[in-house]
Scaffold this active site. Structure first.
Site, mmCIF file in Angstrom:
data_model
loop_
_atom_site.group_PDB
_atom_site.id
_atom_site.type_symbol
_atom_site.label_atom_id
_atom_site.label_comp_id
_atom_site.label_asym_id
_atom_site.label_seq_id
_atom_site.Cartn_x
_atom_site.Cartn_y
_atom_site.Cartn_z
ATOM 1 C CB CYS A 1 -0.920 0.012 1.214
ATOM 2 S SG CYS A 1 -2.476 -0.774 0.853
ATOM 3 C CG ASP A 2 5.242 2.977 1.114
ATOM 4 O OD1 ASP A 2 4.988 4.098 0.630
ATOM 5 O OD2 ASP A 2 6.184 2.768 1.889
#
Ligand SMILES: *Cc1c(COP(=O)(O)O)cnc(C)c1O
Length: 379
Positions: free
Chosen positions: A329-330
């Site tokens: 999710c980064d």
């Protein structure tokens, strides 16, 4: 070389993300090193690709090993521990150098049992070694120029040339034995002159030490840095080897043992990654592909090793400027914002080559995603 068809088949068999290590390529790289640098014994730097299977193959080829932590030491020691005690001591020196100049006291205490070669570069470390591993053989790590290397390795370690002999004599005064000098010119060094300068500096220090009464040194460890052929801009290894050979011949008598610590050179071209497209979108007008592998995993070399690994499709088709992202999710998990790929679909596979050094070795489990499964072929 592993064919595209074989990579695809391996991915079908094992799933993705996958990291394939080709042991024929490991052997080929090792043999090339030996062929062009016959006077140099290579100690494979285990951190570049820490895998017991890689250690086994290189051991069988005749490699020695550079380790920098106790777990790395143990992986190599497994290979020699069955030998009779008498022979084992010689084997430890011939097979292992503990090349981390800063060692925890607990590690030194454990290392003392094995009496290996260890590097050092400062007075505090001499005191630690004297107290906790007095039986080790010492090698002074010298600070040398790292200009033009992809990864700089001299800001954290290395005694300056001006203090080198003082440190050698200080270790001697305390009853320790300094066996020689080591350096590292920086990883993926394209500036071959770094080796020439470092060898000349080492020879000067040999001369100064002798002039000041210290004559026990008998080895020179020229470290790692040997460049992997990532692209056509990297000059051939034999050119570098020719330069190193002539300097060694000119500067050091035959009885001086020459060691090296190649890491990347052995494993970079032996690694292939295969991953799968798990999602796609159009972002900023660009086809954007989300893979099940990314910069927290096999592509971690893009962060820690400043290396890029082009992503390639198995499919043919008109190339379009595309983005390739990892699965986490980064927003940092970007493999490339500019890759030319044909139009791809979900579940299509992609691959990267020459991705064996400092890649899966520094993969994390960030965000709950496991690192790629490692499979060994041509073992
Ligand atoms: C990392 C390292 C190596 C290996 O370097 P490469 O550039 O991969 O060949 C060798 N020696 C030391 C001390 C290292 O830290």
């Amino acid at each position: 070389m592993i064919s595209k068809a074989r990579l695809q088949k391996l991915a079908e068999e094992h799933g993705t993300p996958l990291l394939v290590i080709d042991h024929d390529e490991l052997r080929k790289n090792f043999q090339m090193f030996r062929k062009y640098l016959p006077r140099v014994q290579p100690y494979f730097a285990v951190k570049a690709g820490a895998d017991p299977a890689i250690v086994r193959t290189l051991f069988e080829e005749g490699a020695s090993f550079d380790v920098a932590s106790m777990p790395e030491f143990k992986v190599v020691y497994e290979k020699i521990k069955h030998l009779p005690a008498r022979e084992r001591q010689q084997w430890i020196w011939d097979k292992i150098i503990y090349a981390n100049p800063i060692k925890p006291v607990e590690t030194l205490r454990e290392l003392n049992k094995y009496k290996p070669l260890v590097t050092f570069d400062n007075l505090d470390e001499i005191e630690k070694i004297k107290e906790h591993a007095p039986k080790a053989g010492l090698v002074l790590r010298l600070k040398v120029s790292n200009t033009g290397a992809m990864v700089e390795l001299s800001s954290k370690f290395g005694a300056s040339p001006g203090e080198a002999v003082d440190l050698i004599l200080e270790a001697d005064r305390r009853g320790l034995v300094v066996e020689g000098i080591s350096f590292h010119v920086g990883s993926q060094t394209t500036n071959f002159q770094n080796y020439v300068e470092a060898l000349n500096l080492t020879a000067d220090i040999y001369t100064e030490a002798k002039a000041r009464g210290y004559t026990k040194m008998n080895l020179v460890d020229i470290g790692g840095g040997f460049p992997a052929p990532y692209d056509k801009t990297v000059r051939p290894f034999r050119e570098l080897a020719r330069l190193i050979n002539s300097e060694i011949k000119r500067l050091f008598p035959k009885n001086i043992e020459i060691l090296a610590e190649p890491g990347r050179f052995f494993v970079a071209t032996a690694g292939y990654s295969v991953s799968k497209i798990i999602g796609r979108a159009i972002r900023d007008g660009k086809p954007s592909y989300y893979l099940d592998d990314g910069v927290y995993h096999t592509y971690s070399g893009q962060v820690f090793d400043h290396c890029m690994y082009p992503v390639k499709a198995f499919k043919r088709g008109k190339a379009q400027l595309s983005a390739v992202f990892g699965p986490t999710c980064d927003a940092f998990d970007v493999i490339s914002q500019a890759e030319y790929l044909p139009s791809l679909n979900r579940d299509d596979l992609v691959y990267s080559e020459k991705i064996g050094a400092y890649t899966y070795a520094s993969a994390t489990t960030f965000n709950g995603f496991s690192p790629a499964k490692v499979v060994h072929v041509n073992e």
